[in-house]
Design a protein around this motif. Sequence first.
Motif, PDB file in Angstrom:
ATOM      1  N   GLN A  98       0.817  -1.217   0.000  1.00  0.00           N
ATOM      2  CA  GLN A  98       0.000   0.000   0.000  1.00  0.00           C
ATOM      3  C   GLN A  98       0.852   1.269   0.000  1.00  0.00           C
ATOM      4  O   GLN A  98       0.364   2.350  -0.320  1.00  0.00           O
ATOM      5  N   ASN A  99       2.114   1.131   0.357  1.00  0.00           N
ATOM      6  CA  ASN A  99       2.982   2.305   0.380  1.00  0.00           C
ATOM      7  C   ASN A  99       3.182   2.912  -1.008  1.00  0.00           C
ATOM      8  O   ASN A  99       3.579   4.073  -1.129  1.00  0.00           O
ATOM      9  N   THR A 100       2.916   2.110  -2.053  1.00  0.00           N
ATOM     10  CA  THR A 100       3.085   2.642  -3.415  1.00  0.00           C
ATOM     11  C   THR A 100       2.135   3.796  -3.698  1.00  0.00           C
ATOM     12  O   THR A 100       2.352   4.560  -4.631  1.00  0.00           O
ATOM     13  N   ASP A 101       1.079   3.916  -2.906  1.00  0.00           N
ATOM     14  CA  ASP A 101       0.144   5.034  -3.096  1.00  0.00           C
ATOM     15  C   ASP A 101       0.787   6.368  -2.738  1.00  0.00           C
ATOM     16  O   ASP A 101       0.240   7.430  -3.053  1.00  0.00           O
ATOM     17  N   HIS A 102       1.918   6.340  -2.053  1.00  0.00           N
ATOM     18  CA  HIS A 102       2.580   7.583  -1.646  1.00  0.00           C
ATOM     19  C   HIS A 102       3.393   8.226  -2.772  1.00  0.00           C
ATOM     20  O   HIS A 102       3.822   9.375  -2.633  1.00  0.00           O
ATOM     21  N   GLN A 103       3.644   7.474  -3.824  1.00  0.00           N
ATOM     22  CA  GLN A 103       4.442   8.068  -4.898  1.00  0.00           C
ATOM     23  C   GLN A 103       3.636   9.159  -5.609  1.00  0.00           C
ATOM     24  O   GLN A 103       2.416   9.084  -5.718  1.00  0.00           O
ATOM     25  N   VAL A 104       4.343  10.161  -6.092  1.00  0.00           N
ATOM     26  CA  VAL A 104       3.681  11.317  -6.690  1.00  0.00           C
ATOM     27  C   VAL A 104       3.182  10.953  -8.086  1.00  0.00           C
ATOM     28  O   VAL A 104       3.754  10.110  -8.779  1.00  0.00           O
ATOM     29  N   VAL A 105       2.104  11.607  -8.458  1.00  0.00           N
ATOM     30  CA  VAL A 105       1.586  11.515  -9.815  1.00  0.00           C
ATOM     31  C   VAL A 105       1.911  12.830 -10.509  1.00  0.00           C
ATOM     32  O   VAL A 105       1.551  13.910 -10.023  1.00  0.00           O
ATOM     33  N   PHE A 106       2.601  12.738 -11.616  1.00  0.00           N
ATOM     34  CA  PHE A 106       2.980  13.929 -12.372  1.00  0.00           C
ATOM     35  C   PHE A 106       1.905  14.253 -13.411  1.00  0.00           C
ATOM     36  O   PHE A 106       1.282  13.354 -13.990  1.00  0.00           O
ATOM     37  N   SER A 107       1.720  15.531 -13.619  1.00  0.00           N
ATOM     38  CA  SER A 107       0.969  16.013 -14.775  1.00  0.00           C
ATOM     39  C   SER A 107       2.005  16.446 -15.808  1.00  0.00           C
ATOM     40  O   SER A 107       2.657  17.484 -15.653  1.00  0.00           O
ATOM     41  N   MET A 108       2.184  15.611 -16.837  1.00  0.00           N
ATOM     42  CA  MET A 108       3.175  15.899 -17.865  1.00  0.00           C
ATOM     43  C   MET A 108       2.530  16.784 -18.935  1.00  0.00           C
ATOM     44  O   MET A 108       1.629  16.348 -19.654  1.00  0.00           O
ATOM     45  N   ILE A 109       3.005  18.033 -19.029  1.00  0.00           N
ATOM     46  CA  ILE A 109       2.439  19.010 -19.959  1.00  0.00           C
ATOM     47  C   ILE A 109       3.311  19.055 -21.209  1.00  0.00           C
ATOM     48  O   ILE A 109       4.533  19.201 -21.125  1.00  0.00           O
ATOM     49  N   PHE A 110       2.676  18.936 -22.377  1.00  0.00           N
ATOM     50  CA  PHE A 110       3.405  19.041 -23.641  1.00  0.00           C
ATOM     51  C   PHE A 110       3.442  20.510 -24.050  1.00  0.00           C
ATOM     52  O   PHE A 110       2.398  21.124 -24.306  1.00  0.00           O
ATOM     53  N   VAL A 111       4.644  21.078 -24.082  1.00  0.00           N
ATOM     54  CA  VAL A 111       4.808  22.528 -24.212  1.00  0.00           C
ATOM     55  C   VAL A 111       5.564  22.873 -25.492  1.00  0.00           C
ATOM     56  O   VAL A 111       6.063  22.004 -26.215  1.00  0.00           O
ATOM     57  N   GLN A 112       5.676  24.191 -25.739  1.00  0.00           N
ATOM     58  CA  GLN A 112       6.448  24.660 -26.881  1.00  0.00           C
ATOM     59  C   GLN A 112       7.931  24.438 -26.644  1.00  0.00           C
ATOM     60  O   GLN A 112       8.429  24.568 -25.537  1.00  0.00           O
ATOM     61  N   GLY A 113       8.630  24.114 -27.703  1.00  0.00           N
ATOM     62  CA  GLY A 113      10.068  23.903 -27.623  1.00  0.00           C
ATOM     63  C   GLY A 113      10.552  23.163 -28.845  1.00  0.00           C
ATOM     64  O   GLY A 113       9.799  22.906 -29.799  1.00  0.00           O
ATOM     65  N   GLU A 114      11.819  22.813 -28.834  1.00  0.00           N
ATOM     66  CA  GLU A 114      12.415  22.102 -29.965  1.00  0.00           C
ATOM     67  C   GLU A 114      11.994  20.638 -29.942  1.00  0.00           C
ATOM     68  O   GLU A 114      12.226  19.919 -28.977  1.00  0.00           O
ATOM     69  N   ILE A 115      11.342  20.214 -31.037  1.00  0.00           N
ATOM     70  CA  ILE A 115      10.837  18.848 -31.132  1.00  0.00           C
ATOM     71  C   ILE A 115      11.605  18.097 -32.212  1.00  0.00           C
ATOM     72  O   ILE A 115      11.882  18.637 -33.275  1.00  0.00           O
ATOM     73  N   SER A 116      11.944  16.854 -31.929  1.00  0.00           N
ATOM     74  CA  SER A 116      12.597  15.995 -32.908  1.00  0.00           C
ATOM     75  C   SER A 116      12.120  14.573 -32.684  1.00  0.00           C
ATOM     76  O   SER A 116      11.287  14.310 -31.809  1.00  0.00           O
ATOM     77  N   GLU A 117      12.663  13.643 -33.487  1.00  0.00           N
ATOM     78  CA  GLU A 117      12.288  12.245 -33.315  1.00  0.00           C
ATOM     79  C   GLU A 117      12.760  11.700 -31.969  1.00  0.00           C
ATOM     80  O   GLU A 117      12.169  10.775 -31.426  1.00  0.00           O
ATOM     81  N   GLU A 118      13.831  12.286 -31.438  1.00  0.00           N
ATOM     82  CA  GLU A 118      14.408  11.765 -30.198  1.00  0.00           C
ATOM     83  C   GLU A 118      13.857  12.450 -28.950  1.00  0.00           C
ATOM     84  O   GLU A 118      13.887  11.868 -27.861  1.00  0.00           O
TER      85      GLU A 118
END
Length: 265
Positions: free
Chosen positions: A146-166
């Motif tokens: 049950q301790n795994t519930d303590h890990q943080v949940v991230f909100s990953m935002i896709f933002v402006q910036g340099e985009i490539s295949e990698e």
Amino acid sequence: MAAAPEFTSDVMNYYSNNEDELFFDTDGPKQMKHCFQDLDLCSPGDGDIQLQISQQHYNKGFKRVVSVIVAMEKLKAHSLDHSPRSQSFLTSLFSFVFEEEPIDYDDGYECDAAVLSQYCRLRDIEQKCLVLSGPCELKALHLNGQNTDHQVVFSMIFVQGEISEEKMPVALGLRGKNLYLSCVWNNGKPTLQLETVDPKLYPRKKMEKRFVFNKLQVKDKLEFESAEFPNWYISTSRMEDMAVFLGNTRGGQDITDFTMEKVLS
């Protein structure tokens, strides 16, 4: 040739080369200060152009006002004509009346596109989870049950910036909190921190560079490189219960590889 109303010699006497002057006197259009001299606005067409003289005052030059009137009359005549000749005429008419100017995008410009995001959990390749320790610090440690519930949940935002295949530019916020990972210069080196933000302003498509990470993916492993400090990565120690930090060593003692688990909103 389209015809325009004739003007008397009295009107011609009030011609002026200053286009910024008012072309009517205060008492009305009794004395006109501009005429149609050197205006070549008419093109072959059907029907006359009817010019109307307004008694209002204008700050634009008379030539510009007449140009717009002529354009509108010609548009009426050609709006239903889709022949190449008519389309060519309309193109030349707009280029005569309107002047193209470049748009200057300054630093205050912000893209109004929708902000895309996804919720996720991150673990380093030794399966250590990231948890919130104190108000503004992340630590990496092994959790089970049950301790795994303590890990943080991230909100990953896709933002402006340099985009490539990698790589893909993202920002990492903590779900349910006004906290974002950011990279700043502190104590003589790049430093990772959790920064409190105004929820009325964030998240947004264009984030300040200190919030942006280049998400690099190789097979099922992820790395997060700081956009503010290239070659510096979100890192964890191989030791237990240590703070998550920004490091510049890949494949060494520090861990820069993570796995991601998507979380439903």
